[in-house]
Design a protein around this motif. Structure first.
Motif, mmCIF file in Angstrom:
data_model
loop_
_atom_site.group_PDB
_atom_site.id
_atom_site.type_symbol
_atom_site.label_atom_id
_atom_site.label_comp_id
_atom_site.label_asym_id
_atom_site.label_seq_id
_atom_site.Cartn_x
_atom_site.Cartn_y
_atom_site.Cartn_z
ATOM 1 N N PHE A 122 0.855 -1.191 0.000
ATOM 2 C CA PHE A 122 0.000 0.000 0.000
ATOM 3 C C PHE A 122 0.895 1.246 0.000
ATOM 4 O O PHE A 122 1.879 1.323 0.732
ATOM 5 C CB PHE A 122 -0.872 -0.009 1.251
ATOM 6 N N GLY A 123 0.533 2.235 -0.818
ATOM 7 C CA GLY A 123 1.305 3.477 -0.856
ATOM 8 C C GLY A 123 2.556 3.411 -1.700
ATOM 9 O O GLY A 123 3.273 4.408 -1.815
ATOM 10 N N MET A 124 2.830 2.267 -2.314
ATOM 11 C CA MET A 124 4.026 2.105 -3.143
ATOM 12 C C MET A 124 3.674 2.273 -4.620
ATOM 13 O O MET A 124 2.519 2.051 -5.030
ATOM 14 C CB MET A 124 4.631 0.720 -2.913
ATOM 15 N N PRO A 125 4.647 2.645 -5.453
ATOM 16 C CA PRO A 125 4.395 2.700 -6.898
ATOM 17 C C PRO A 125 3.974 1.330 -7.434
ATOM 18 O O PRO A 125 4.286 0.289 -6.853
ATOM 19 C CB PRO A 125 5.761 3.119 -7.470
ATOM 20 N N GLN A 126 3.270 1.355 -8.545
ATOM 21 C CA GLN A 126 2.767 0.100 -9.111
ATOM 22 C C GLN A 126 3.889 -0.852 -9.495
ATOM 23 O O GLN A 126 3.781 -2.065 -9.328
ATOM 24 C CB GLN A 126 1.895 0.394 -10.337
ATOM 25 N N GLU A 127 4.981 -0.311 -10.007
ATOM 26 C CA GLU A 127 6.094 -1.143 -10.460
ATOM 27 C C GLU A 127 7.222 -1.111 -9.438
ATOM 28 O O GLU A 127 7.647 -0.043 -8.991
ATOM 29 C CB GLU A 127 6.593 -0.666 -11.822
ATOM 30 N N ARG A 128 7.727 -2.291 -9.109
ATOM 31 C CA ARG A 128 8.760 -2.408 -8.091
ATOM 32 C C ARG A 128 10.028 -1.641 -8.470
ATOM 33 O O ARG A 128 10.764 -1.176 -7.602
ATOM 34 C CB ARG A 128 9.074 -3.885 -7.849
ATOM 35 N N ARG A 129 10.289 -1.493 -9.749
ATOM 36 C CA ARG A 129 11.506 -0.794 -10.179
ATOM 37 C C ARG A 129 11.484 0.688 -9.794
ATOM 38 O O ARG A 129 12.496 1.369 -9.906
ATOM 39 C CB ARG A 129 11.677 -0.937 -11.687
ATOM 40 N N HIS A 130 10.332 1.182 -9.337
ATOM 41 C CA HIS A 130 10.226 2.577 -8.911
ATOM 42 C C HIS A 130 10.199 2.733 -7.389
ATOM 43 O O HIS A 130 10.026 3.834 -6.890
ATOM 44 C CB HIS A 130 8.959 3.208 -9.508
ATOM 45 N N TRP A 131 10.364 1.641 -6.662
ATOM 46 C CA TRP A 131 10.302 1.707 -5.206
ATOM 47 C C TRP A 131 11.543 2.380 -4.632
ATOM 48 O O TRP A 131 12.662 2.158 -5.096
ATOM 49 C CB TRP A 131 10.188 0.306 -4.606
ATOM 50 N N SER A 132 11.334 3.193 -3.594
ATOM 51 C CA SER A 132 12.430 3.824 -2.845
ATOM 52 C C SER A 132 12.246 3.549 -1.361
ATOM 53 O O SER A 132 11.228 2.987 -0.933
ATOM 54 C CB SER A 132 12.446 5.335 -3.092
ATOM 55 N N THR A 133 13.217 3.969 -0.578
ATOM 56 C CA THR A 133 13.084 3.848 0.872
ATOM 57 C C THR A 133 11.914 4.697 1.356
ATOM 58 O O THR A 133 11.093 4.261 2.165
ATOM 59 C CB THR A 133 14.381 4.285 1.576
ATOM 60 N N THR A 134 11.826 5.942 0.854
ATOM 61 C CA THR A 134 10.728 6.843 1.188
ATOM 62 C C THR A 134 9.917 7.117 -0.067
ATOM 63 O O THR A 134 10.460 7.572 -1.079
ATOM 64 C CB THR A 134 11.249 8.172 1.759
ATOM 65 N N ASN A 135 8.622 6.827 -0.021
ATOM 66 C CA ASN A 135 7.747 6.969 -1.173
ATOM 67 C C ASN A 135 6.647 7.963 -0.826
ATOM 68 O O ASN A 135 5.852 7.731 0.094
ATOM 69 C CB ASN A 135 7.153 5.612 -1.530
ATOM 70 N N VAL A 136 6.624 9.073 -1.525
ATOM 71 C CA VAL A 136 5.704 10.170 -1.220
ATOM 72 C C VAL A 136 4.575 10.182 -2.250
ATOM 73 O O VAL A 136 4.830 10.218 -3.461
ATOM 74 C CB VAL A 136 6.442 11.525 -1.229
ATOM 75 N N THR A 137 3.347 10.149 -1.754
ATOM 76 C CA THR A 137 2.168 10.223 -2.619
ATOM 77 C C THR A 137 1.484 11.572 -2.418
ATOM 78 O O THR A 137 1.110 11.925 -1.297
ATOM 79 C CB THR A 137 1.173 9.093 -2.298
ATOM 80 N N VAL A 138 1.334 12.336 -3.489
ATOM 81 C CA VAL A 138 0.660 13.635 -3.452
ATOM 82 C C VAL A 138 -0.789 13.441 -3.876
ATOM 83 O O VAL A 138 -1.060 12.865 -4.933
ATOM 84 C CB VAL A 138 1.368 14.635 -4.388
ATOM 85 N N HIS A 139 -1.710 13.884 -3.021
ATOM 86 C CA HIS A 139 -3.127 13.700 -3.340
ATOM 87 C C HIS A 139 -3.984 14.718 -2.595
ATOM 88 O O HIS A 139 -3.754 15.011 -1.425
ATOM 89 C CB HIS A 139 -3.577 12.284 -2.942
ATOM 90 N N ASP A 140 -4.911 15.308 -3.287
ATOM 91 C CA ASP A 140 -5.951 16.145 -2.682
ATOM 92 C C ASP A 140 -5.394 17.233 -1.766
ATOM 93 O O ASP A 140 -5.994 17.552 -0.732
ATOM 94 C CB ASP A 140 -6.933 15.278 -1.882
ATOM 95 N N GLY A 141 -4.257 17.805 -2.113
ATOM 96 C CA GLY A 141 -3.661 18.867 -1.305
ATOM 97 C C GLY A 141 -2.805 18.366 -0.148
ATOM 98 O O GLY A 141 -2.316 19.173 0.645
ATOM 99 N N TRP A 142 -2.628 17.052 -0.055
ATOM 100 C CA TRP A 142 -1.814 16.461 1.011
ATOM 101 C C TRP A 142 -0.631 15.719 0.402
ATOM 102 O O TRP A 142 -0.605 15.430 -0.797
ATOM 103 C CB TRP A 142 -2.644 15.491 1.861
ATOM 104 N N SER A 143 0.318 15.389 1.254
ATOM 105 C CA SER A 143 1.503 14.659 0.825
ATOM 106 C C SER A 143 1.852 13.673 1.936
ATOM 107 O O SER A 143 2.205 14.088 3.039
ATOM 108 C CB SER A 143 2.655 15.644 0.589
ATOM 109 N N GLU A 144 1.743 12.371 1.651
ATOM 110 C CA GLU A 144 1.930 11.367 2.696
ATOM 111 C C GLU A 144 2.924 10.296 2.256
ATOM 112 O O GLU A 144 2.996 9.946 1.078
ATOM 113 C CB GLU A 144 0.583 10.738 3.071
ATOM 114 N N THR A 145 3.680 9.771 3.215
ATOM 115 C CA THR A 145 4.771 8.865 2.897
ATOM 116 C C THR A 145 4.449 7.416 3.232
ATOM 117 O O THR A 145 3.649 7.118 4.121
ATOM 118 C CB THR A 145 6.049 9.249 3.668
#
Length: 419
Positions: free
Chosen positions: A298-321
């Motif tokens: 949950f909260g990770m990019p769809q493709e594993r090749r894009h995974w990082s230690t910290t993954n930030v999702t920007v949505h609806d004026g918020w930014s959550e890790t």
């Protein structure tokens, strides 16, 4: 003296550790375990047991006071684990991130790095934050007033420059320009632009709560009461009566508040003559944050090749890790901020909430006024919120300052101050 300490987070435990042996200590902690914002859970996986932190998870041996405290508590270099500080930024619902930073010294050949304009904006944030620190900006100056982004498009400001502080402090992206530049700068300052190799951060093996438990084991002349929230404080002649929510009372000569400002203000409502202090404490603004540890991506990019230690999702004026423990710990365990997200993790194993202070100009003014009140009438305040930069190092520094006021120089004070 008999000293009451409310709160067994890093600041409260360090204060108790420094004063124990020279004073009698009564330590009250609302939760069932010590540690405050250091909250570790144990998760069994096919690769073994992983101990993720739901709150504080990054530490640094570059913090001199924290490092000395760790050594004094019996922990050493082998208790620290280096973890690459990579980041992925993406919009919710987008399959492809707009930033995937370098991951390790030797990049995984299966991992795709995405740089471009977002990478340039990230480096601009690092450089600006370093300038704010170097110039030692007054805490009244906001990010909007201090920042110099003459050619940076507005979208990149929201998606990178403002999104990262928003994810750290839990505020809305549009609130970041109004935060104090000095308070934001300490989290992102980097004197040189990022290279193609990500600098590592550090985790405590077994979780950051390990230090709290080690300090508890070394306390002397100290009564520790867990699940004991300070409900009210009253004067009893030259002394204080600390009353827990259970009704149990403790008579002490001085009180150290190692709780968040709002909790200290609540306990002081019963104390006559405390209106000025309560007004100061009420000036700190807090943001509610909810974290979950989980085993699904949950909260990770769809493709594993894009995974990082910290993954930030920007949505609806918020930014959550979402923090991925794989790079350092070898297992797919995740910790996510879920305060404002609609979907929730599918394989959740633990959840907790925090109230974290925002580094606002009003908080800076309150901090300055609180410093002037330290020790008045036998009341003291410790914690990261009493410093410009809210970190574990700041929490230890605040405890050291108060301990110097309350105790003569001793072996433990020297352990933290002598290099």
């Amino acid at each position: 003296m008999r000293i009451g300490i409310a709160g067994a987070g890093t600041a409260g435990l360090t204060t108790a550790w420094l004063l124990s042996g020279s004073h009698e200590i009564v330590l009250l902690e609302e939760r069932g375990t010590p540690g405050g914002d250091a909250r570790t859970v144990s998760v069994g996986t096919g690769a073994g047991t992983v101990c993720p932190d739901l709150g504080v998870h990054e530490v640094s041996d570059q913090f001199p006071l924290w490092s000395r405290l760790m050594r004094a508590a019996g922990l050493g270099p082998d208790d620290l684990l280096s973890v690459p500080a990579s980041r992925t930024l993406r919009h919710s619902g987008d399959a492809r991130p707009y930033l995937v930073s370098p991951h390790t010294v030797r990049e995984d050949r299966h991992r795709e790095v995405i740089l471009g304009p977002a990478w340039e904006a990230l480096n601009r944030l690092f450089l600006e934050a370093s300038r704010w620190e170097e110039e030692d900006l007054d805490g009244e100056i906001t990010v909007e007033e201090a920042a110099d982004w003459p050619t940076l498009p507005g979208a990149l400001r929201d998606d990178v420059i403002h999104a990262l502080p928003a994810s750290v402090f839990g505020c809305g992206i549009r609130e970041v320009p109004g935060l104090a530049a000095r308070g934001v700068g300490g989290f992102f300052a980097r004197p040189e632009p990022s290279t193609s190799e990500a600098a590592p951060t550090q985790n405590v093996r077994g979780g950051t709560q390990k230090l709290a438990l080690a300090l508890i084991d070394q306390l002397r002349t100290t009564e520790v009461h867990l699940r004991a929230r300070l409900h009210r404080l009253d004067r009893d002649g030259d002394r204080f009566t600390m009353t827990e929510t259970s009704g149990r009372t403790h008579s002490v000569d001085a009180v150290v508040f190692a709780t968040p400002a709002h909790a200290a203000a609540a306990a002081l409502r019963s104390l006559g003559g405390s209106s000025r202090l309560r007004a100061i404490l009420d000036s700190f603004t807090y943001q509610e944050l909810v974290y979950a540890a989980h085993l699904d991506p949950f909260g990770m990019p769809q493709e594993r090749r894009h995974w990082s230690t910290t993954n930030v999702t920007v949505h609806d004026g918020w930014s959550e890790t979402t923090t991925w423990y794989g790079p350092g710990h070898g297992a797919d365990v995740f910790v996510s901020q879920i305060t404002h997200r609609g979907p929730q993790p599918g394989r959740e194993v633990a959840r907790t909430s925090f109230r974290t202070p925002l580094p606002t100009p009003a908080a800076h003014r309150a901090r300055r006024r609180l410093t002037q009140c330290q020790g008045e009438g036998g009341l003291y305040f410790v914690g990261a919120y009493t410093r410009a930069l809210g970190s574990q190092e700041a929490a230890v520094a605040s405890a050291l300052d108060v301990a110097r006021r309350l105790a003569r120089p001793g072996p433990r004070l020297r352990q933290l101050t002598v290099r």
